[in-house]
Design an enzyme around this catalytic site. Structure first.
Site, PDB file in Angstrom:
ATOM      1  N   CYS A 336      -3.705 -11.797  22.224  1.00 34.36           N
ATOM      2  CA  CYS A 336      -3.524 -11.230  20.884  1.00 34.36           C
ATOM      3  C   CYS A 336      -3.891 -12.268  19.822  1.00 34.36           C
ATOM      4  O   CYS A 336      -3.096 -13.169  19.529  1.00 34.36           O
ATOM      5  CB  CYS A 336      -2.078 -10.767  20.688  1.00 34.36           C
ATOM      6  SG  CYS A 336      -1.758 -10.101  19.036  1.00 34.36           S
ATOM      7  N   CYS A 339      -1.411 -12.465  16.760  1.00 39.06           N
ATOM      8  CA  CYS A 339      -0.120 -13.112  16.998  1.00 39.06           C
ATOM      9  C   CYS A 339      -0.263 -14.616  17.180  1.00 39.06           C
ATOM     10  O   CYS A 339       0.438 -15.409  16.558  1.00 39.06           O
ATOM     11  CB  CYS A 339       0.547 -12.512  18.240  1.00 39.06           C
ATOM     12  SG  CYS A 339       0.900 -10.756  18.118  1.00 39.06           S
ATOM     13  N   ASP A 340      -1.171 -14.998  18.067  1.00 38.83           N
ATOM     14  CA  ASP A 340      -1.237 -16.391  18.506  1.00 38.83           C
ATOM     15  C   ASP A 340      -2.314 -17.214  17.819  1.00 38.83           C
ATOM     16  O   ASP A 340      -2.325 -18.443  17.938  1.00 38.83           O
ATOM     17  CB  ASP A 340      -1.452 -16.440  20.028  1.00 38.83           C
ATOM     18  CG  ASP A 340      -0.334 -15.736  20.780  1.00 38.83           C
ATOM     19  OD1 ASP A 340       0.797 -15.743  20.265  1.00 38.83           O
ATOM     20  OD2 ASP A 340      -0.585 -15.195  21.860  1.00 38.83           O
TER      21      ASP A 340
END
Length: 508
Positions: A336, A339-340
């Site tokens: 992702c 997200c990361d």
């Protein structure tokens, strides 16, 4: 810090508070403390039910949200902005006395925790999966005095992130030890802390007219269409929302120029909740069979019975199955970028996959990373032309075609990726801190290999009505052999399967 629209919305929420609360804040003179102080003071101006006191906490800057007569167990280290702003609002309301929206079996399970449990969650404010975990742990803290939770904004506490080698968000620590990484529901957290919900609660379930297995767009659509027919409808879901929760920008939902995956599935869940649908969360099916009725056996041993069933178990990110992928998951291996991605700011990263998902990820990461390598197995990219044109304008992206990833290496985190040129068989190693894998989806159908007919890709074979080879069992969405895997197509197939199941029940 808060714009006028946000202030107006926040003021409306603050009017729902049921009792006075206190911000217990640990602040200093540094820039981060000043930002947190500015944020808290802006909130204070909007309600006379909130006061501020200066305290010394484990982290500075940070603040607790407490009732006037005790401790809530909820703390925020950093700014709860971005996707975490909702977590902040819900914490205000719940600490003030508004009951969290959780069912009584979950509340009973939370109260089973009798030993001190202090959770710490490292988040990125751009992470759309983090709020699920933060909000779940905050609810647990409000309902059980043995539990406490601190949300930690990773960018404000970069030294801690580096020290603990946090390379994916959300990452949760329990009493100082790493507990989990990635999105989890409150049911999944509780299962890991005190064990799964008892199967006893399922033993007295009435027979369903239709039982939907899966909670993504296909499952949600099927449940709505079935319930609107006035028949008894149940849903077995691991996580309501499914794979769509991993999707940030959605620009092809007809009639909605832009939405985000978590927002869309929250709306779908609210729509389902308008009907009398029995939603059984945190449950996974392990078998389906037909006797006099359709029987769905859950992993906890419970057996649910229904006149018809709709399988909408969706799909998950496909693995590349090379050495290093499993070993470095959440230690540089990620799926992702939203997200990361922020954890790899200023570092070199690789994206494996040249379809829409991979190229969208590369474009997003190019704004954060020092350099992005796109590794594509085929001789050409498969992404939409508009995405390829955008990618071509980025100077810090290198596209490597016709390349087979051989291995991902490192010590305790990703350090390099080795690929093989499929034309020359030459091996090349590039030094990268992160590898984002986006090579398509794999249907969640392993548990069905001995029951329904699957094609060579593991997809459920269905007819025009969504029916499988088992009478009364239908299927919909990305777990089926549909030609295209799109949210809007999954929703349509969910409706088709529900109507097919309804017609079947009338005829039989």
């Amino acid at each position: 810090m808060l714009d006028n629209e946000t202030r107006a919305q926040l003021k409306q929420y603050l009017e729902l508070m049921e009792a006075d609360i206190i911000f217990s804040a640990s602040l200093a003179e540094d820039d981060n403390s000043k930002k947190v102080a500015e944020f808290l003071n802006e909130v204070l101006e909007l309600s006379d039910k909130i006061t501020l006191e200066k305290v010394i906490l484990e982290r500075t800057p940070s603040f607790e949200i407490n009732p006037v007569d005790g401790k809530s167990g909820i703390a925020f280290a950093g700014l709860p902005m971005g996707h975490e702003f909702t977590s902040f609002i819900l914490a205000l309301l719940q600490v003030s006395g508004r009951p969290p929206k959780v069912e009584s079996p979950i509340i009973d399970k939370i109260k089973e925790v009798t030993k001190s449990a202090h959770f710490e969650t490292y988040v990125s404010l751009t992470c759309h999966n983090c709020p699920d975990v933060v909000q779940a742990l905050n609810i647990m803290s409000v309902l059980n005095p043995h539990i406490s939770h601190t949300m930690i904004e990773g960018s404000m506490y970069q030294d801690e992130v580096d020290q603990k080698k946090v390379m994916a968000v959300p990452t949760v620590f329990l009493n100082g030890e790493e507990f989990s990484s990635g999105r989890m529901t409150i049911e999944q957290i509780l299962e890991k802390v005190v064990g799964p919900l008892s199967a006893d609660q399922f033993e007295n379930k009435d027979i369903f007219d239709v039982l939907v297995v899966g909670g993504g767009p296909a499952g949600g659509s099927a449940a709505i269409y079935a319930a609107r027919k006035g028949i008894k409808t149940g849903m077995v879901v691991d996580t309501f929302g499914g794979q769509v929760l991993e999707t940030l920008g959605i620009e092809n939902m007809i009639g909605t120029p832009y939405t985000e995956g978590p927002q869309l599935m929250h709306q779908v869940e609210e729509h389902v909740n308008q009907y009398e649908v029995d939603i059984m969360k945190g449950q996974r099916a392990k078998d389906i069979r037909r006797n006099e009725l359709i029987e769905v056996e859950l992993e906890n041993g419970a057996v649910l019975k229904s006149k018809t069933a709709i399988l909408a178990t969706g799909a998950r990110w496909r693995s590349i199955n090379v050495p290093g992928e499993k070993e470095f998951k959440n230690k540089g291996i990620a799926y992702c970028p939203h997200c990361d991605g922020p954890l790899f700011k200023g570092k070199d990263v690789a994206v494996i996959g040249g379809g829409n998902s991979g190229i969208e990820a590369a474009i997003d990461l190019a704004g954060l990373a020092k350099h992005v390598y796109v590794i594509e197995f085929l001789p050409e990219l498969k992404a939409d032309q508009i995405l390829q044109q955008k990618l071509a304008t980025l100077t810090n992206v290198t596209v490597i075609l016709n390349a087979a990833t051989k291995e991902i290496t490192g010590t305790d985190q990703v350090e390099a990726l080795t690929y093989v040129d499929r034309a020359t068989e030459k091996e090349t190693t590039i030094n990268v801190a992160g590898v984002f894998i986006l090579i398509g989806l794999m249907p969640n159908t392993e548990w069905l290999t001995d029951s329904v007919n699957l094609n060579s890709r593991g997809e459920i074979i269905v007819d025009r009505q969504g029916a499988t080879n088992i009478p009364g069992v239908f299927a919909a969405g990305d777990c089926t052999d549909s030609a295209y895997k799109q949210i809007i197509i999954s929703m349509g197939s969910g409706a088709t399967a529900a109507l097919g199941a309804f017609d079947y029940s009338i005829r039989n």
